[in-house]
Design a protein around this motif. Structure first.
Motif, short mmCIF file in Angstrom:
data_model
loop_
_atom_site.label_atom_id
_atom_site.label_comp_id
_atom_site.label_asym_id
_atom_site.label_seq_id
_atom_site.Cartn_x
_atom_site.Cartn_y
_atom_site.Cartn_z
N THR A 1 56.79 -24.02 10.48
CA THR A 1 55.65 -23.54 11.28
C THR A 1 54.45 -23.27 10.41
OG1 THR A 1 56.38 -21.23 11.26
CG2 THR A 1 57.04 -22.60 13.14
N PHE B 1 62.90 -32.49 18.07
CA PHE B 1 62.37 -32.21 16.75
C PHE B 1 61.05 -31.47 16.82
CE2 PHE B 1 65.44 -34.56 14.33
CZ PHE B 1 65.95 -35.43 15.27
N LEU B 2 60.62 -31.26 18.04
CA LEU B 2 59.34 -30.59 18.22
C LEU B 2 59.54 -29.19 18.82
CD1 LEU B 2 57.55 -33.70 19.61
CD2 LEU B 2 56.66 -32.36 17.72
N LEU C 1 50.75 -23.30 20.95
CA LEU C 1 51.19 -21.98 20.56
C LEU C 1 50.03 -21.00 20.55
CD1 LEU C 1 53.66 -22.87 17.68
CD2 LEU C 1 54.23 -21.77 19.83
N ARG C 2 48.91 -21.44 20.01
CA ARG C 2 47.73 -20.57 19.98
C ARG C 2 47.31 -20.15 21.36
NH1 ARG C 2 44.42 -21.81 15.45
NH2 ARG C 2 45.83 -21.72 13.66
N LEU D 1 56.43 -28.58 11.12
CA LEU D 1 57.07 -28.04 12.32
C LEU D 1 58.19 -27.08 11.94
CD1 LEU D 1 57.27 -31.18 14.61
CD2 LEU D 1 56.16 -29.03 15.22
N MET E 1 55.37 -12.92 15.97
CA MET E 1 54.89 -12.56 14.65
C MET E 1 54.01 -13.67 14.08
SD MET E 1 57.22 -10.76 11.82
CE MET E 1 58.27 -12.10 11.34
N PHE E 2 54.48 -14.89 14.19
CA PHE E 2 53.65 -15.93 13.58
C PHE E 2 52.43 -16.24 14.44
CE2 PHE E 2 56.79 -18.10 16.12
CZ PHE E 2 56.11 -19.15 16.69
N LEU E 3 52.51 -15.86 15.67
CA LEU E 3 51.33 -16.05 16.50
C LEU E 3 50.18 -15.19 15.98
CD1 LEU E 3 52.65 -16.16 20.16
CD2 LEU E 3 51.47 -17.96 18.93
N TRP F 1 51.03 -24.93 9.54
CA TRP F 1 50.30 -25.97 10.25
C TRP F 1 49.58 -26.99 9.41
CZ3 TRP F 1 53.32 -25.33 13.75
CH2 TRP F 1 53.49 -24.16 14.48
N PHE G 1 56.18 -23.66 22.46
CA PHE G 1 56.44 -25.02 21.96
C PHE G 1 56.51 -26.05 23.08
CE2 PHE G 1 57.22 -24.93 17.49
CZ PHE G 1 57.45 -23.60 17.21
N LEU H 1 44.92 -24.33 11.20
CA LEU H 1 45.33 -25.71 11.46
C LEU H 1 45.21 -26.56 10.20
CD1 LEU H 1 43.95 -26.39 15.02
CD2 LEU H 1 46.31 -26.61 14.26
N VAL I 1 51.26 -28.99 19.03
CA VAL I 1 52.14 -27.81 18.99
C VAL I 1 51.40 -26.52 18.60
CG1 VAL I 1 54.06 -26.74 17.73
CG2 VAL I 1 54.33 -29.01 18.73
N PRO I 2 50.72 -26.52 17.46
CA PRO I 2 50.02 -25.27 17.12
C PRO I 2 48.97 -24.89 18.16
CG PRO I 2 49.42 -27.03 15.60
CD PRO I 2 50.55 -27.54 16.41
N ALA J 1 59.78 -15.76 20.75
CA ALA J 1 58.58 -16.36 20.18
C ALA J 1 58.36 -15.90 18.75
CB ALA J 1 57.37 -16.00 21.03
N ALA J 2 58.96 -14.80 18.42
CA ALA J 2 58.72 -14.26 17.09
C ALA J 2 59.47 -15.01 16.00
CB ALA J 2 59.12 -12.78 17.05
N ALA J 3 60.62 -15.61 16.36
CA ALA J 3 61.42 -16.26 15.31
C ALA J 3 61.04 -17.72 15.14
CB ALA J 3 62.90 -16.14 15.68
N PRO J 4 61.19 -18.27 13.96
CA PRO J 4 60.91 -19.69 13.75
C PRO J 4 61.86 -20.56 14.59
CG PRO J 4 61.61 -18.65 11.68
CD PRO J 4 61.59 -17.58 12.71
N PRO J 5 61.50 -21.76 14.93
CA PRO J 5 62.19 -22.57 15.92
C PRO J 5 63.66 -22.84 15.62
CG PRO J 5 60.41 -23.81 14.88
CD PRO J 5 60.31 -22.41 14.42
#
Lengths: 224, 261, 348
Positions: free
Chosen positions: A184, B189-190, B104-105, A181, A1-3, A186, B110, A11, B100-101, B6-10
């Motif tokens: 999420t 933490f990442l 992900l992109r 982080l 979803m967040f992708l 950015w 992660f 960014l 990280v982003p 992947a859909a849920a926050p970490p």
């Protein structure tokens, strides 16, 4: 979803940067403050240890081993343990940060004074300079390049470690990174990360320039 | 499964370690459940070792041959010094976070790229520097003698310079490796796991025992790494050098190498 | 030790020559005995004050790498609190005296050669104009050519400044060349002989001294005197217009195979004695000019060298083109019998 929401989660969203400037500035300030405090205390402690090492030769090895031991303690472990027993405070962050600077600083200070050639020391004594005069007008200036180098490495390393100190609440720009982080989101991440990298590089350049300015005699010789 | 993950926050994606607050350290360590399972110590240790070994191997392959070659050719000295300096200055956590982003992109998730790249960036400069310095400072008399005897440049590098520089090269690898092991926990933490997870979860759950346990594990691993590499270094010394090493180790230069300064 | 003289301490390793030197300025504290400078015990003053009144030069010089040459030289005056103008002029003066280029003052030590650094070291030691100068193997770290030059410069310097110089060396030739008096020490600090260089060579006090100065001490002594210090012999040399008969008489008298001819001023050459016959003017005879001649300032050693290489076994003394006489082996040998250092200065 967040992708899929990358358009809404770029960014770096500039509006955020502007709106949250106060928070960002505060983070920068805290980061610099922690760095300078840690390196400052570390330097005082290291200078004392170096003095011991020079006065009593046998202490050099134990001191170096102790400092190396401190340096090897993983940062995450160090911060974690302290926060569990001391809670979220400046001390919790500062103790490990200071401890990590000691090895670099002590080693470089000792090396700096070791680099004073023996004939120079002898000539200084032979000319009737008192021990204090010899120390401050001859040995310290010659040791300065090493000391500056030590401060340079220690400061730059500390900037990096301060970002990790975010995990115990006192991380300056690291808090922005961690925040980004966790959420999420950015923009704070990018801001925090880029600024801390920039800060590190800035300190590096600063100390490099300081070193060059303080040692005109080394500049003349074009060696590496 | 992956899409859902992947859909849920970490924070919920990562399996947290749930431990009662009043447990003692000994109890935690002696409880078999702590060690087994996908959140267990053994699994986490495996994660950590996998990453660390991969980073070390990759860094060695990348930096040691390059540094040895350039040092032999006496080239790129200034560029090397600058590159090492800049690499050393960049905060690991920051660069990992920044990646990280991007990771992900690009669809990589992660892990492992941000932390892998960041740790490699941490390791390469000191390894490169110590290898470069070591090869450059090999006794020129030995090198010239080899050349005079008709060794090709390649033979000089491989059969004279590298063996004589090996001790210092290994010291550089050791120092860098211990640093990787000590820094790897930031991975937790990442968005990753590894042995750092216990400290992460312990802080998050306000559980000092968990934090201390995790810290001890991390510290032990760092210690074992250090000792192992000291052993490798010792074995790697050519026998003639081994006997001489006592006095040489105490020189200023040797001390600097030990510190990786 | 006599004021304004150069005293050299020399001896084998372990004889304590450097230790002795360093006791004078108390870099090593004497455990017994007394050292006095101009009547005052060196232990009366605080060590640092004492040292500011004594110049000290060591082999590796020890110039401060972080200071310019000028600042290096000015070290002791600055410590003593001289004002800037006085320091500036003193530095200028010293630069002239020791022979350094003025523009080197703003350079740093690592930009100078070994010989230049050593000169700066001497300038630095003399900066506050101390009466005593201590030198510990000052010329050991430079190559022989530079060393010879520095030794000559030291002697010239001494002629100007008249310091009491105590110098340690392991090089006997250096000692003989520059010393007014030599102290020969043996292992353990035993003084075996204290004498002028010539006396040391001429009359070694014991077997140790004799073996130390070596088998060639007579040859070494020859470096101590110059041709001009001995009386000149006319030798078998006559004006070119002398009659063959008179010439033959002189040849017989001097028992020489060769006849030298002059034109009243310059030496023209040697003529084979057997060719001197009645009726033939000396000028018509074949003559050759010797390859080497000596000057009044040449050492007897040089003269010896020339004699050895000459067919005629004498050396011609040539004072700026004017023939003065010849040096014979006999004359040299006679000279060695006396005290070569007590010879009068050459005339003219």
């Amino acid at each position: 979803m967040f992708l899929a929401t990358s358009a809404a989660n770029p960014l770096l969203r500039w509006s955020y940067f502007v709106e949250q400037w106060d928070r960002i500035a505060e983070a920068i300030f805290q980061h610099v403050q922690l760095t300078l405090l840690a390196v400052g205390f570390g330097f005082v402690i290291s200078a004392a240890l170096a003095y011991l090492g020079m006065r009593y030769r046998w202490t050099v090895t134990p001191i170096t081993l102790f400092a190396a031991f401190l340096y090897t303690i993983p940062s995450v472990a160090f911060f974690g343990v302290l926060v569990s027993y001391l809670g979220l405070s400046l001390v919790t962050a500062l103790v490990p940060l200071t401890a990590f600077t000691i090895l670099i600083l002590v080693t470089n200070i000792l090396d700096g004074f070791a680099s004073v050639p023996e004939p120079v020391r002898e000539a200084a004594d032979g000319m009737g300079l008192t021990p204090a005069q010899r120390l401050f007008t001859v040995e310290v200036p010659i040791a300065v390049p090493y000391i500056i180098n030590g401060l340079r490495i220690a400061t730059v390393t500390t900037v990096g470690l301060v970002t990790v100190a975010a995990i115990v609440g006192y991380g300056g720009l690291g808090r922005l990174i961690l925040d980004g982080l966790r959420r999420t989101f950015w923009t704070p991440l990018t801001i925090g990360a880029s600024l801390s990298i920039l800060l590190a590089l800035l300190f590096d350049l600063l100390f490099f320039a300081l070193g060059a300015w303080l040692t005109p005699w080394a500049r003349r010789k074009q060696t590496l | 499964m992956i899409a859902a993950a992947a859909a849920a926050p970490p924070t919920t994606w990562l399996a947290q370690v749930a431990v009662p607050r009043d447990i003692t350290l000994v109890e935690w360590f002696t409880d078999p459940a702590t060690w087994t399972g996908s959140n267990g110590i053994i699994a986490s240790l495996g994660d950590t070792l996998l990453l660390v070994v991969a980073v070390i191997l990759f860094s060695v392959l990348l930096s040691v041959p390059t540094a040895a070659l350039l040092a032999h050719l006496r080239k790129a000295e200034l560029a090397s010094a600058w590159a090492v300096n800049i690499g050393r200055a960049i905060p690991t956590f920051a660069i990992a976070g920044l990646l990280v982003p991007i990771s992900l992109r690009a669809g990589y998730g992660f892990e492992p790229w941000p932390i892998f790249i960041a740790l490699t960036l941490l390791t390469v400069p000191p390894m490169y520097l110590s290898t470069y310095t070591a090869v450059k400072q090999v006794d020129p008399a030995a090198v010239n003698a080899a050349r005079a005897m008709g060794f090709t440049e390649r033979e000089v590098l491989l059969t004279v310079e590298v063996p004589l520089a090996l001790t210092v090269i290994f010291t550089g690898i050791r120092v860098a490796s211990v640093q990787v092991v000590a820094t790897e926990p930031i991975r937790a933490f990442l968005g990753g796991d590894g042995l750092g997870r216990y400290v992460r979860d312990g802080i998050g759950q306000n559980n000092p025992t968990l934090v201390l346990g995790g810290a001890i594990l991390i510290a032990i691993l760092a210690g074992i790494t250090a000792v192992t590499f000291v052993g490798i270094e010792w074995l790697a010394k050519p026998p003639g050098v081994r006997r001489l090493s006592g006095r040489a180790d105490r020189t200023v230069a040797a001390r600097k190498q030990m510190v990786g300064a | 030790m006599e004021q304004a003289s150069i005293v050299v301490l020399i001896g084998p390793s372990g004889c304590g020559k450097t230790t002795t030197l360093r006791m004078i300025n108390r870099l090593i504290e004497p455990t017994s005995g007394r050292i006095e400078i101009q009547g005052e015990d060196v232990t009366d003053l605080p060590a640092t004050e004492l040292r500011r009144g004594i110049g000290y030069v060591i082999q590796q010089v020890g110039l401060f790498p972080h200071r310019t040459i000028e600042a290096n030289i000015a070290t002791v005056p600055r410590t003593l609190g001289w004002d800037k103008a006085r320091i500036r002029s003193r530095v200028e003066e010293l630069v002239q005296v020791v022979g350094i280029d003025h523009e080197m003052l703003t350079r740093y030590p690592d930009e100078l050669s070994g010989g230049q650094q050593q000169r700066v070291g001497v300038a630095r030691a003399l900066a506050a104009d101390p009466p005593v100068l201590l030198m510990d193997e000052p010329f050991g770290a430079v190559d022989p050519i530079v060393r010879g030059r520095l030794q000559d410069e030291l002697l010239e310097l001494q002629a100007r400044v008249h310091k009491t110089i105590v110098l340690v060396t392991h090089d006997l030739d250096e000692a003989i060349k520059i010393a007014d008096k030599i102290v020969l020490l043996n292992v353990g600090g035993v003084v075996e002989q204290y004498a002028s260089p010539d006396e040391l060579l001429r009359e070694p006090a014991n077997a140790f001294v004799e073996s130390f100065v070596g088998d060639d001490r007579s040859m070494r002594r020859l470096t101590l005197a110059s041709v001009g210090e001995l009386p000149y012999d006319q030798g078998p040399v006559v004006p070119i217009d002398t009659s063959p008969a008179d010439a033959r008489a002189i040849l017989a008298d001097k028992r020489s195979e060769w006849l030298g001819v002059t034109d009243g001023e310059a030496f023209l050459g040697w003529v084979d004695g057997t060719e001197v016959v009645d009726g033939v003017h000396l000028d018509d005879l074949h003559r050759f000019l010797p390859a080497a001649q000596v000057e009044p300032s040449s050492t007897l050693r040089n003269a010896m060298e020339v004699i050895m290489n000459s067919r005629t076994s004498v050396a011609v003394i040539n004072d700026q083109g004017r023939f003065c006489g010849v040096v014979t082996l006999e004359r040299i040998r006679a000279g060695l019998e006396g005290d070569l250092s007590a010879l009068p200065e050459p005339a003219g």
